[in-house]
Design a protein around this motif. Structure first.
Motif, mmCIF file in Angstrom:
data_model
loop_
_atom_site.group_PDB
_atom_site.id
_atom_site.type_symbol
_atom_site.label_atom_id
_atom_site.label_comp_id
_atom_site.label_asym_id
_atom_site.label_seq_id
_atom_site.Cartn_x
_atom_site.Cartn_y
_atom_site.Cartn_z
ATOM 1 N N GLU A 135 0.697 -1.072 -0.108
ATOM 2 C CA GLU A 135 0.033 -0.160 0.006
ATOM 3 C C GLU A 135 0.892 1.262 -0.131
ATOM 4 N N LEU A 136 2.069 1.216 0.721
ATOM 5 C CA LEU A 136 2.855 2.414 0.828
ATOM 6 C C LEU A 136 3.637 2.442 -0.621
ATOM 7 N N VAL A 137 4.073 1.613 -1.253
ATOM 8 C CA VAL A 137 4.362 1.510 -2.555
ATOM 9 C C VAL A 137 3.439 2.102 -3.520
ATOM 10 N N LEU A 138 2.136 1.528 -3.651
ATOM 11 C CA LEU A 138 1.237 1.675 -4.528
ATOM 12 C C LEU A 138 0.922 3.128 -4.272
ATOM 13 N N THR A 139 0.698 3.946 -2.998
ATOM 14 C CA THR A 139 0.131 4.948 -2.874
ATOM 15 C C THR A 139 1.258 5.965 -3.450
ATOM 16 N N LEU A 140 2.570 5.939 -3.014
ATOM 17 C CA LEU A 140 3.625 6.738 -3.471
ATOM 18 C C LEU A 140 3.624 6.925 -4.731
ATOM 19 N N ALA A 141 3.706 5.579 -5.493
ATOM 20 C CA ALA A 141 3.735 5.628 -6.964
ATOM 21 C C ALA A 141 2.812 6.609 -7.494
ATOM 22 N N ARG A 142 1.381 6.773 -7.152
ATOM 23 C CA ARG A 142 0.282 7.517 -7.459
ATOM 24 C C ARG A 142 0.800 8.941 -7.220
#
Length: 289
Positions: A135-142
């Motif tokens: 979730e951290l990776v996904l949200t930072l990518a966005r």
């Protein structure tokens, strides 16, 4: 209390970055990564650490997310300063990376800092729960990609050659991506680490991020290069529409003050435990750099 915690956050992140980068070979690109990621207010890291503290996350766990967002922020500054972007020679009072080294090293250092950010979030030390890490990776990518920071930068570049200046609504959208998206991710990271609701912190950060950018526009008018640490007056010289040019200097300041009050109110659910975050909001419209 805020000043102490901000300085502590900066020290902790710098030590962690030094340790992580110290594991790499001593090449010019790594030296440039060290150089680019040193200094600064570390506001984003502070927001990560404070939101983590609110949710009972230990500092030695939260430091991974805090360091990640600073690495990503550093990459964005290196690339923004390039001649093909904002073409700046000064950052934090020092020569920009492409000036100190060369453009190729600057591009590669930025690329490496960006990928380092996601590596730090993907490591088990960031969270024992793989779903949280994802979730951290996904949200930072966005937040950092074509729906967030990169979108904001692209809109900013396009505005330089647009037939008509941007409207207030368009500038708000631009800055919500360019500046606000990473600030929002940072403020919500602690809640994500704890598996808690992010809604209050999200509202806080959206208000804070917009106030931060409005104050940057104020500093571009009122600040001096030595204090700000970079060139000032460039927006006016380029004829770019800003919050100040559209609202006027005093109205822009008033708008920033209102946003800070709204940001503080969004934290009511946390009571006195969120006072340091409220102080952070007040800080963004009192800073001189």
């Amino acid at each position: 209390m805020f000043d102490t915690r901000l300085k502590d956050a900066a020290s902790q992140v710098q030590a962690h970055l030094d340790r992580v980068l110290g594991e790499l070979d001593d090449l010019p690109v790594v030296q440039a990564m060290h150089y680019a990621s040193a200094g600064g207010k570390r506001l984003r890291a502070f927001l990560v650490l404070e939101s983590a503290r609110l949710h009972g996350i230990a500092p030695d766990q939260a430091i991974w997310a805090a360091t990640a967002v600073e690495a990503l922020h550093a990459y964005s500054l290196v690339h923004d300063d390039l001649p093909c972007m904002d073409d700046d020679d000064l950052r934090r009072g020092l020569p920009t990376v492409h000036v100190k080294w060369d453009q190729a090293t600057a591009v590669l250092a930025g690329d490496a800092l960006q990928t380092l950010a996601f590596e730090l979030l993907a490591r088990v030390e960031a969270s024992n729960d793989p779903a949280v890490r994802a979730e951290l990776v996904l949200t930072l990518a966005r937040a950092s990609g074509a729906a967030g920071m990169v979108k904001g930068q692209a809109l900013d570049i396009a505005a330089e050659t647009a037939a008509t200046p941007l409207t207030l609504e368009q500038i708000t959208e631009l800055q919500a991506g360019k500046t606000g998206a990473l600030i929002e991710w940072s403020a919500c990271a602690g809640a994500v680490l704890a598996g808690a609701d992010t809604s209050a912190l999200s509202i806080y950060a959206q208000k804070l991020g917009l106030a931060f950018q409005i104050w940057d526009d104020v500093l571009d008018v009122e600040g001096d290069a030595e204090t700000v640490g970079k060139a000032v007056g460039k927006d006016a010289d380029a004829g770019k529409a800003t919050f100040v040019s559209l609202l006027g200097l005093e109205a822009a300041k008033t708008r920033a003050e209102t946003l800070v009050k709204e940001a503080c109110s969004a934290l009511d659910c946390y009571g006195d435990e969120a006072e340091t975050l409220r102080q952070a909001a007040r800080f963004v419209i009192s800073r001189h750099s």
